[in-house]
Design an enzyme around this catalytic site. Structure first.
Site, PDB file in Angstrom:
ATOM      1  N   GLY A  50      29.907 -17.428  25.937  1.00  0.00           N
ATOM      2  CA  GLY A  50      28.940 -18.222  25.278  1.00  0.00           C
ATOM      3  C   GLY A  50      29.550 -18.530  23.735  1.00  0.00           C
ATOM      4  CB  CYS A  51      32.420 -17.844  21.700  1.00  0.00           C
ATOM      5  SG  CYS A  51      31.485 -16.406  20.877  1.00  0.00           S
ATOM      6  CD  GLN A  52      32.736 -25.526  19.643  1.00  0.00           C
ATOM      7  OE1 GLN A  52      31.845 -25.082  18.856  1.00  0.00           O
ATOM      8  NE2 GLN A  52      32.900 -26.713  19.857  1.00  0.00           N
ATOM      9  CB  SER A  53      36.291 -20.390  19.080  1.00  0.00           C
ATOM     10  OG  SER A  53      35.816 -21.485  18.377  1.00  0.00           O
TER      11      SER A  53
END
Length: 138
Positions: A50-53
């Site tokens: 769920g994290c872009q990074s």
């Protein structure tokens, strides 16, 4: 230091800055102080979904408290996880699960992040709490 005390300390620190550019710079500086995850834990199974990074989070139960280490490939994200680790590391699982997270709103963090970074913040908190629930169940 309790979770609440750590949160109050962070609120005080953020109140010293006049604008969000200064706060972003401070978050980046906090990322540089992050206890880096050991290379053996910087693996796919420790990536926060769920994290872009890319954000790796590892947790260990040491004498009844959870100790977190992490890393990220993005400097701002690294600072965000550093703030969360500062609040939650070395705490009892039950305290982590029950913690009030209003400090995030008090410092204005979520509202000053892009929607994808805000989603990442929520995912980081969710993963920290999942570790706490897992350790609590043992």
């Amino acid at each position: 230091m309790t979770i609440r005390e750590a949160q109050e300390e962070i609120i005080d620190e953020f109140s010293m800055f006049e604008d969000w550019m200064q706060r972003y710079e401070y978050i980046i500086e906090l990322g540089k102080t992050l206890p880096i995850i050991d290379a053996q834990y910087q693996v796919e199974e420790n990536l926060i979904k769920g994290c872009q990074s890319q954000v790796w989070l590892h947790a260990e139960n040491i004498e009844g408290n959870i100790v977190f280490t992490a890393n990220s490939d993005a400097i701002l994200t690294k600072g965000i996880i550093a703030i969360l680790i500062r609040v939650f590391s070395n705490q009892h699982p039950k305290d982590i699960v029950e913690a009030d997270l209003s400090f995030i709103d008090e410092i204005g963090l979520k509202e000053h992040l892009s929607p994808t970074r805000a989603n990442g913040l929520v995912s980081m908190i969710k993963q920290i709490r999942m570790y706490a629930l897992a350790f609590q169940a043992k």
